[in-house]
Design an enzyme around this catalytic site. Sequence first.
Site, PDB file in Angstrom:
ATOM      1  N   GLU A 271     -18.894 -81.619 -75.618  1.00  0.00           N
ATOM      2  CA  GLU A 271     -18.939 -82.724 -76.537  1.00  0.00           C
ATOM      3  C   GLU A 271     -21.005 -83.194 -75.918  1.00  0.00           C
ATOM      4  O   GLU A 271     -21.524 -83.598 -76.418  1.00  0.00           O
ATOM      5  CB  GLU A 271     -18.620 -82.945 -76.373  1.00  0.00           C
ATOM      6  CG  GLU A 271     -18.896 -84.572 -77.751  1.00  0.00           C
ATOM      7  CD  GLU A 271     -18.017 -84.706 -78.672  1.00  0.00           C
ATOM      8  OE1 GLU A 271     -18.193 -86.411 -79.387  1.00  0.00           O
ATOM      9  OE2 GLU A 271     -16.550 -85.270 -78.178  1.00  0.00           O
ATOM     10  N   HIS A 292      -2.597 -62.918 -65.294  1.00  0.00           N
ATOM     11  CA  HIS A 292      -2.197 -61.440 -66.114  1.00  0.00           C
ATOM     12  C   HIS A 292      -2.911 -61.546 -67.302  1.00  0.00           C
ATOM     13  O   HIS A 292      -2.199 -60.638 -68.215  1.00  0.00           O
ATOM     14  CB  HIS A 292      -0.582 -61.843 -66.270  1.00  0.00           C
ATOM     15  CG  HIS A 292       0.151 -61.911 -64.871  1.00  0.00           C
ATOM     16  ND1 HIS A 292       0.472 -61.226 -64.266  1.00  0.00           N
ATOM     17  CD2 HIS A 292       0.220 -63.072 -64.361  1.00  0.00           C
ATOM     18  CE1 HIS A 292       0.766 -60.767 -63.085  1.00  0.00           C
ATOM     19  NE2 HIS A 292       0.663 -62.224 -63.089  1.00  0.00           N
ATOM     20  N   LYS A 403     -17.747 -85.529 -89.445  1.00  0.00           N
ATOM     21  CA  LYS A 403     -17.126 -86.674 -89.450  1.00  0.00           C
ATOM     22  C   LYS A 403     -17.887 -87.365 -91.286  1.00  0.00           C
ATOM     23  O   LYS A 403     -16.705 -87.208 -92.122  1.00  0.00           O
ATOM     24  CB  LYS A 403     -17.369 -87.669 -89.189  1.00  0.00           C
ATOM     25  CG  LYS A 403     -17.002 -88.309 -88.022  1.00  0.00           C
ATOM     26  CD  LYS A 403     -16.885 -88.862 -86.688  1.00  0.00           C
ATOM     27  CE  LYS A 403     -16.379 -88.894 -85.236  1.00  0.00           C
ATOM     28  NZ  LYS A 403     -16.223 -89.391 -84.297  1.00  0.00           N
TER      29      LYS A 403
END
Length: 430
Positions: A271, A292, A403
Amino acid sequence: MYVDLGNILETTPGVTPDILDRLDSRVATAHDRIQTGMENEEHGYAALNLPETVDTDEIKTAVDRFDDPESIITVGIGGSALGAATIDAALSTPDHADTYYLDNVDPEAINALLETIDLEDTVVNVVSRSGTTAETLANFLVVQEAMADADVEWSDRTVVTTGDEGNLRDLADAHDLPVLRVPDGVPGRFSALSTVGLAVAALQGYDLDAIVEGAASEADKLSGSLYDSPAYAYGAATYALAERGALTNALMPYSEDLEYFAEWFAQLWAESLGKDGVGQTPARALGATDQHSQLQLYRAGPRDKVVTLVRPRNRRDRQIPETDLDGLSYLGGSSLGELLAAEFEATEASLAAAGRPNIRIEIDRVDERGIGELLYGMEAACIMYGELANVSTFTQPAVEWGKRAARGLLGGGEFEEAAAVADKRELLIE
């Protein structure tokens, strides 16, 4: 905090000692700008003043009325939850309260939690600077209703962290709730060392002063040279590597206590630095588990990554029992800590042998002081990177766009961003 840059020298991508020396003059200029911002308490830069400005007594007093809760629910999103979660995950032991973070609005997960938790012995910690964050307020209303349905007086079990104005501030004033003030000039993702990140730590009884002292010790190391400041060394090095093609930064702690730290780092890095077509994509891994899985890509895939290996120098240990099993007798007499250290060093050497850049970050131990050092150090590193990259570190325009679009879709106002949803192209395969 200790930072070792040895394994970015002569790698591909990588830097040379001469490049670091030339970069150091730019670090000095950037440090002057950061210092000016701190002295003037400018937006964003004020976060680096928190070791001096945060009032730990105020935080302790605000949660005094809640005596050893069985559970703590933090209702917040992004920086309003990740800092608290990182500190708590690093320090928590079985005798501490269970902690939950409502940082999403997935109804399945929230229903499952509210159906199983004992709300009568739960403290709700609701966090929103504006007091209007849609996800946070929606979840808080749901929790309020669940408490009412369980005959629990929500106002006796709630602490609020918010700004001077807004819905949460009005609610807190109306119901005489304990309130902590979000500090001015501190973006959410830089707020872990403030009231935002420390309320849960106070509820858990952690040593807030030791956390702040750890942060202060890193603040004291900020200087005009990357060779004198671990934080600046990391910020400058990752910037230099990104400029040379290392556009992914895989953070790999070798401590399960720091697994949530990688989540916090991902928000901080993405951000803050992802602007104007530049930035470095954070990836999350866990050592030794992801040796792994992901390590295959980091060692043999595209040369577009730097791996950041993080570990404590000291930790509790446990011996490995002796065994007569063929091929495993070498483990007997050693310990899990020794095995994990060998895994760490083998990963580091494996990457270096393949010419892949990696950086070692260490703290003495995962405790209050150590987590304070780590959080502050990485915040300062991020700000240094932003200065060198000439990005607006403390803004998040892409987040704000989303938003506004979501709010418009829910009928919360007229926003042109919401109209863009209707323009979605489809290529549906059924």
